[in-house]
Design a protein around this motif. Structure first.
Motif, short mmCIF file in Angstrom:
data_model
loop_
_atom_site.label_atom_id
_atom_site.label_comp_id
_atom_site.label_asym_id
_atom_site.label_seq_id
_atom_site.Cartn_x
_atom_site.Cartn_y
_atom_site.Cartn_z
N SER A 1 0.96 -1.18 0.06
CA SER A 1 0.13 -0.04 -0.16
C SER A 1 0.58 1.27 -0.06
O SER A 1 2.04 1.26 0.79
CB SER A 1 -1.03 -0.10 1.16
N VAL B 1 0.59 5.69 -0.18
CA VAL B 1 -0.35 6.95 -0.25
C VAL B 1 0.36 8.05 -0.92
O VAL B 1 1.35 8.38 -0.90
CB VAL B 1 -0.70 7.48 1.38
N VAL C 1 0.10 12.22 -1.94
CA VAL C 1 -0.32 13.46 -1.82
C VAL C 1 0.00 14.44 -2.55
O VAL C 1 1.01 14.56 -3.04
CB VAL C 1 -0.10 13.86 -0.33
N ARG D 1 -4.94 6.52 -1.76
CA ARG D 1 -4.19 5.09 -1.21
C ARG D 1 -4.46 4.12 -2.44
O ARG D 1 -5.38 3.72 -2.80
CB ARG D 1 -4.92 4.69 -0.08
N ARG E 1 9.00 6.72 -6.57
CA ARG E 1 9.51 7.85 -6.19
C ARG E 1 9.72 8.80 -7.16
O ARG E 1 9.63 10.03 -7.16
CB ARG E 1 10.85 7.56 -5.41
N THR F 1 3.84 14.32 -2.92
CA THR F 1 4.31 13.53 -1.82
C THR F 1 3.91 12.21 -1.72
O THR F 1 3.00 11.89 -1.86
CB THR F 1 3.80 14.13 -0.58
N ILE F 2 4.90 11.11 -1.57
CA ILE F 2 4.53 9.99 -1.37
C ILE F 2 5.02 9.41 -0.30
O ILE F 2 6.13 9.56 0.64
CB ILE F 2 5.60 9.06 -2.57
N VAL F 3 3.97 8.56 0.62
CA VAL F 3 4.27 8.05 1.52
C VAL F 3 4.33 6.22 1.61
O VAL F 3 3.34 5.67 1.37
CB VAL F 3 2.88 8.28 2.67
N GLU F 4 5.59 5.83 1.66
CA GLU F 4 5.90 4.47 1.19
C GLU F 4 5.55 3.86 2.76
O GLU F 4 5.48 4.17 3.66
CB GLU F 4 7.25 4.32 0.86
N PRO F 5 5.25 2.55 2.28
CA PRO F 5 5.22 1.46 3.35
C PRO F 5 6.60 1.41 3.77
O PRO F 5 7.51 1.32 3.07
CB PRO F 5 4.79 0.20 2.54
N LEU F 6 6.82 0.78 5.24
CA LEU F 6 7.85 0.44 5.94
C LEU F 6 7.96 -1.12 5.65
O LEU F 6 6.99 -1.54 6.27
CB LEU F 6 7.86 1.05 7.40
#
Lengths: 319, 224
Positions: B142, B144, B146, B187, B205, B214-219
């Motif tokens: 997953s 997200v 933005v 998402r 990226r 803005t990219i929120v990557e999974p950990l």
């Protein structure tokens, strides 16, 4: 019981004052306390309570010149002046001066160990004194001593949450469905965020800590410029809502390995270990032979950080 | 993996044991509960010549092939090269995976200890193994996004993810509380070939940087 050490404390902010306040409880003596303008120095031990009263009453901390600190007879220099980037001065020069005169140095100031780690280690190699800096990473949480105990080469990576302000903001945004600006203002009212929260929310503060961790793992070679850093300023409430629909949340996560340092907002399981709430910090230490270790606790605060300084002092051999 | 048979009751082994003497049949029965290594032990004790490798088992492997001539043959040779015996091939030509490839299901039999080598041989040959026995490969992540997603041509962003990051978009949720011309969040759930997650994230990226998102990557990696 650790050997009693005579402490010279540079920096009279929350951490420096708390170290002075708690030193006697840990069996140590304070022979000097200085802020950026004045100092109080006494080889037989300063009157800590009186000095702190003066400082808190906006008086001069003492009648001495801050330079006089180095002239007195001390064992351990506690460097607790504000963190600066780049040349990391005056913190670096303070540490250098103490090491060159064969004294121990305990740092609460992240600058020198993040920006000039290699130079500090070289100075240490030529000195009878040693450097320690537990307080620079994760406040009260024993992070560096855990790595030291596991031996650094058996640690493959360290990751986690090392900025309480950013974590507080993300937690509140997720819980209340509020936007960044709104929660930041609330955090400032509560004193959780500083008037200028830039370094906390843009990831710099967390990055400095992970740079220090990478330096410990790789025995140097990193500074802030080597870190890939993103902050949380661009994260809207809607991103947290979407993450929550999927059982996840967003945290400002740092990662340090021998290959590099990265800090940025990441998706983590909502009920996972790294999704700590409020101002809490957590680190996950990945080891080769012992799996993952997690330590969580208060990552900032005067007395909390002072305990890390005093643990370091307790680990130092007598000079 | 490999030690745990997916399909395959103990028929083969029992048959092998029965082909020996009566005295060894008992040994085989006694060992039958012990698991996958029964065969070889029985072998050692009975010394029969028919099953020198300790018996074979059936396995199912799911592959994903590029639609090009010769691909199927190329994918099958690592199986025989590593001592596997092809039982059947289900080449689903009419079907296409989200990545635009053709799924192929291969039934084969081989000694359990050879199975890992076969899967490795397939991978070395550049064949994408989706499932081998009970193990399913391929990962779901997953992520997200933005930014000005809609104004910035969301559908183009998605096609770039599919082509450049070689990831299949499984689903998408969009939240645009202030309208689609303001900052919105999305998402995405993506399917990525196993072992390609880091490369996929790297492409994502750079797509994000191109489109100012803005990219929120999974950990990833270990329990978070």
């Amino acid at each position: 019981m650790a050997a009693s050490q005579r402490l010279a404390i540079l920096g009279a902010g929350d951490v420096g004052r708390s170290v002075a306040d708690l030193a006697s409880e840990y069996g140590h003596e304070v022979v000097a306390l200085a802020d950026s303008t004045t100092a109080t120095v006494d080889p037989d031990g300063i009157d800590v309570a009186a000095a702190l009263d003066r400082k808190l009453g906006d008086d001069e901390i003492g009648a001495d010149d801050p330079a006089a600190v180095f002239e007195t007879d001390y064992d351990v220099l506690v460097e607790a002046t504000p963190t600066t980037l780049g040349d990391a001065d005056p913190g670096f020069t303070h540490a250098k001066r103490a090491l060159e005169t064969d004294h121990h140095v305990v740092l609460a100031n992240k600058g020198p160990v993040a920006e000039r780690y290699g130079e500090l280690r070289e100075l240490e190699a030529d000195s009878a004194g040693s450097i320690r800096f537990e307080a620079t990473v994760g406040g009260a949480i024993p992070v560096l001593s855990t790595i030291e105990d596991s031996t650094p080469h058996a640690v493959t990576a360290v990751r986690g949450v090392l900025n309480g302000t950013a974590n507080f903001i993300l937690t509140r945004m997720a819980a209340e469905g509020l936007d960044y600006e709104h929660v930041l203002a609330e955090a400032q009212d509560l004193g959780v965020a500083e008037a200028d929260p830039t370094f906390d929310v843009d990831g710099t503060d967390a990055a400095l800590k992970f740079v220090i961790l990478a330096n410990v793992l790789a025995d140097g070679g990193f500074s802030l410029d080597d870190a890939t850093v993103e902050g949380i300023q661009n994260i809207p409430g809607s991103a947290l809502d979407l993450a929550a629909e999927d059982g996840r949340t967003i945290r400002l996560i740092g990662e340090a390995t021998r290959d590099g340092v990265r800090v940025g907002p990441r998706l983590v399981p909502e009920n996972g270990a790294l999704a700590v709430t409020g101002t809490r910090n957590i680190v996950q230490i990945k080891t080769r032979n012992a799996g993952s270790l997690h330590s969580s606790g208060r990552g900032a605060g005067g007395p909390e950080t002072a305990t890390a300084v005093l643990s370091d002092v307790g680990r130092l051999p007598p000079l | 993996m490999g030690n745990e048979p997916v399909v395959g009751p103990n028929d083969d082994r029992d048959a092998a044991a029965e082909s020996g003497s009566d005295a060894t049949a008992e040994t085989a029965d006694a060992d039958a509960d012990a698991g996958a290594d029964v065969g070889s032990e029985t072998e050692a004790e009975t010394g029969t010549e028919t099953e020198t490798d300790g018996g074979v088992r059936p396995y199912t492997v799911r592959l994903e092939l590029v639609d090009e001539p010769g691909e199927l043959l190329r994918a099958l040779s690592p199986i025989s090269d590593n001592g596997g015996n092809l039982l059947s091939i289900h080449h689903e030509r009419g079907n296409i995976t989200p990545r635009g490839h053709i799924p192929v299901e291969v039934d084969l039999e081989c000694p359990p200890e050879r199975f890992d080598d076969i899967v490795e041989g397939l991978r070395d040959a550049g064949v994408n193994v989706i499932q081998a026995g009970a193990e399913r490969y391929g990962e779901e992540i997953s992520i997200v996004f933005v930014g000005h997603l809609v104004e910035n041509d969301l559908s183009e962003t998605l096609s770039r993810i599919e082509s450049e990051a070689e990831a299949a978009v499984i689903d998408l949720s969009l939240a645009a509380p202030d309208g689609t011309d303001a900052t919105s969040s999305a998402r995405l759930r993506l399917a990525v070939d196993s072992g390609r997650t880091d490369a996929a994230l790297e492409s994502i990226r750079s797509i994000g940087a191109d489109k100012d998102l803005t990219i929120v990557e999974p950990l990833l990696g270990g329990e978070a």
